[in-house]
Write a protein that holds these residues in place. Structure first.
Motif, mmCIF file in Angstrom:
data_model
loop_
_atom_site.group_PDB
_atom_site.id
_atom_site.type_symbol
_atom_site.label_atom_id
_atom_site.label_comp_id
_atom_site.label_asym_id
_atom_site.label_seq_id
_atom_site.Cartn_x
_atom_site.Cartn_y
_atom_site.Cartn_z
ATOM 1 N N GLU A 180 -4.482 15.761 13.982
ATOM 2 C CA GLU A 180 -3.715 16.828 14.616
ATOM 3 C C GLU A 180 -3.248 17.861 13.599
ATOM 4 O O GLU A 180 -3.305 19.069 13.842
ATOM 5 C CB GLU A 180 -2.527 16.231 15.375
ATOM 6 C CG GLU A 180 -1.849 17.217 16.321
ATOM 7 C CD GLU A 180 -2.782 17.708 17.428
ATOM 8 O OE1 GLU A 180 -2.625 18.875 17.843
ATOM 9 O OE2 GLU A 180 -3.681 16.947 17.858
ATOM 10 N N ARG A 181 -2.782 17.392 12.467
ATOM 11 C CA ARG A 181 -2.289 18.333 11.438
ATOM 12 C C ARG A 181 -3.416 19.196 10.907
ATOM 13 O O ARG A 181 -3.243 20.402 10.692
ATOM 14 C CB ARG A 181 -1.624 17.542 10.301
ATOM 15 C CG ARG A 181 -1.007 18.438 9.221
ATOM 16 C CD ARG A 181 0.098 17.721 8.494
ATOM 17 N NE ARG A 181 -0.349 16.620 7.689
ATOM 18 C CZ ARG A 181 -0.539 16.698 6.357
ATOM 19 N NH1 ARG A 181 -0.335 17.846 5.723
ATOM 20 N NH2 ARG A 181 -0.922 15.642 5.681
ATOM 21 N N TRP A 182 -4.591 18.600 10.695
ATOM 22 C CA TRP A 182 -5.722 19.367 10.178
ATOM 23 C C TRP A 182 -6.189 20.415 11.181
ATOM 24 O O TRP A 182 -6.483 21.564 10.820
ATOM 25 C CB TRP A 182 -6.875 18.425 9.834
ATOM 26 C CG TRP A 182 -8.145 19.122 9.459
ATOM 27 C CD1 TRP A 182 -9.275 19.224 10.211
ATOM 28 C CD2 TRP A 182 -8.401 19.852 8.249
ATOM 29 N NE1 TRP A 182 -10.228 19.962 9.549
ATOM 30 C CE2 TRP A 182 -9.714 20.354 8.346
ATOM 31 C CE3 TRP A 182 -7.652 20.117 7.104
ATOM 32 C CZ2 TRP A 182 -10.297 21.117 7.324
ATOM 33 C CZ3 TRP A 182 -8.228 20.878 6.089
ATOM 34 C CH2 TRP A 182 -9.535 21.368 6.206
ATOM 35 N N LEU A 183 -6.243 20.056 12.457
ATOM 36 C CA LEU A 183 -6.762 20.969 13.475
ATOM 37 C C LEU A 183 -5.764 22.054 13.881
ATOM 38 O O LEU A 183 -6.170 23.083 14.434
ATOM 39 C CB LEU A 183 -7.169 20.181 14.726
ATOM 40 C CG LEU A 183 -8.361 19.234 14.595
ATOM 41 C CD1 LEU A 183 -8.552 18.447 15.880
ATOM 42 C CD2 LEU A 183 -9.636 20.003 14.248
ATOM 43 N N ASP A 184 -4.497 21.844 13.633
ATOM 44 C CA ASP A 184 -3.466 22.785 14.077
ATOM 45 C C ASP A 184 -3.391 23.994 13.141
ATOM 46 O O ASP A 184 -2.597 24.029 12.194
ATOM 47 C CB ASP A 184 -2.113 22.079 14.148
ATOM 48 C CG ASP A 184 -1.031 22.968 14.738
ATOM 49 O OD1 ASP A 184 -1.321 24.135 15.080
ATOM 50 O OD2 ASP A 184 0.119 22.502 14.859
ATOM 51 N N CYS A 185 -4.206 24.984 13.432
ATOM 52 C CA CYS A 185 -4.240 26.189 12.595
ATOM 53 C C CYS A 185 -3.133 27.179 12.974
ATOM 54 O O CYS A 185 -2.880 28.129 12.228
ATOM 55 C CB CYS A 185 -5.594 26.879 12.722
ATOM 56 S SG CYS A 185 -6.989 25.884 12.157
ATOM 57 N N ARG A 186 -2.493 26.973 14.102
ATOM 58 C CA ARG A 186 -1.414 27.867 14.514
ATOM 59 C C ARG A 186 -0.151 27.643 13.680
ATOM 60 O O ARG A 186 0.578 28.592 13.381
ATOM 61 C CB ARG A 186 -1.094 27.666 15.993
ATOM 62 C CG ARG A 186 -2.161 28.234 16.925
ATOM 63 C CD ARG A 186 -1.835 27.977 18.388
ATOM 64 N NE ARG A 186 -2.755 28.730 19.217
ATOM 65 C CZ ARG A 186 -2.521 29.943 19.688
ATOM 66 N NH1 ARG A 186 -1.381 30.543 19.400
ATOM 67 N NH2 ARG A 186 -3.412 30.578 20.424
#
Length: 247
Positions: A180-186
């Motif tokens: 989740e942390r890696w994918l959360d570009c926002r």
């Protein structure tokens, strides 16, 4: 580096591992090569500007930055160095806005032997089995003729464990608890996820020698991952990343 890999899990297994509710059917793939379609997992909110969950989509393996005018004249960027990707013009935008996960069962690497007949290929997989997630980058590209292509690359880091005996570089592996942390570009800029771009534990992978038939991308059978000898042992003194860093 990572120039070939395999994804031999079922769509259901991929969906469960990456928390994707719907995923299109696909066959086992034993010899995925650059320029071919690869499966990437993205945050739904990054694709649509809203929404929840994750999506899986097919992306051409070979990133084309959005600013490239002529894709035919641009080099195939299938790997990106994790140490410099946030600063490189080709990858900077993707590191900020389009970080992805690449489901894989393992990857291939070639070890120079110094003997006649060239290098020995190895199938490198998690020692305890299961799927892994490479850190990926995606770049949507629009050609002057209106052609739209989603393109991508796999991030690499210094090798550790047994891989350090084969090659200086290997794919970055993202642990499930960090998806989740890696994918959360926002909410997470590249600096906020830089700590994830590290080699795995020295004993995470095992390396099995396999047939040199894998060197030909037209060979696609399950026999490509069948061992032809004992697993390679890590060097006794190797308890971390390799020292050389050439690619």
């Amino acid at each position: 580096m990572c120039g070939r890999f395999g994804l031999i899990a079922t769509p259901g297994q991929v969906g469960e591992a990456f928390d994707i509710s719907a995923i299109d059917p696909f066959p086992p793939r034993y010899n995925i090569a650059p320029s071919q379609p690869i499966l990437m997992v993205v945050s739904a909110s990054e694709l649509t500007g809203g929404g929840e969950g994750r999506n899986a989509l097919l992306v051409r393996w070979g990133l084309i930055p959005a600013w490239v005018k002529d894709a035919g004249a641009f080099s195939l960027l299938f790997n990106a160095r994790s140490e410099t990707a946030a600063e490189k013009p080709a990858f900077r935008g993707s590191m900020r806005h389009f970080r992805t996960l690449v489901p894989a069962s393992g990857f291939f690497e070639w070890r120079r032997t110094g003997e006649k007949g060239g290098a020995q290929p190895y199938w490198i997989r998690p020692r305890h089995g299961g799927l892994i997630a490479f850190a990926g980058l995606m770049s949507p590209w629009l050609g002057a003729d209106g052609t739209e292509i989603d393109t991508g690359a796999i991030l690499t880091t210094a090798s550790s464990g047994v891989i350090a005996r084969i090659h200086e570089r290997s794919p970055v592996v993202i642990a499930p608890e960090d998806f989740e942390r890696w994918l959360d570009c926002r909410h997470n800029e590249p600096r906020d996820v830089a700590d994830l771009l590290r080699p795995p534990a020295a004993d995470f992978f095992e390396a099995l020698p396999v047939s040199k038939a894998v060197s030909n991308a037209r060979n696609l059978g399950a026999d490509l991952i069948e061992p032809v000898g004992p697993a390679l042992e890590a060097a006794p003194e190797d308890d971390g990343p390799g020292q050389m860093d050439l690619f």
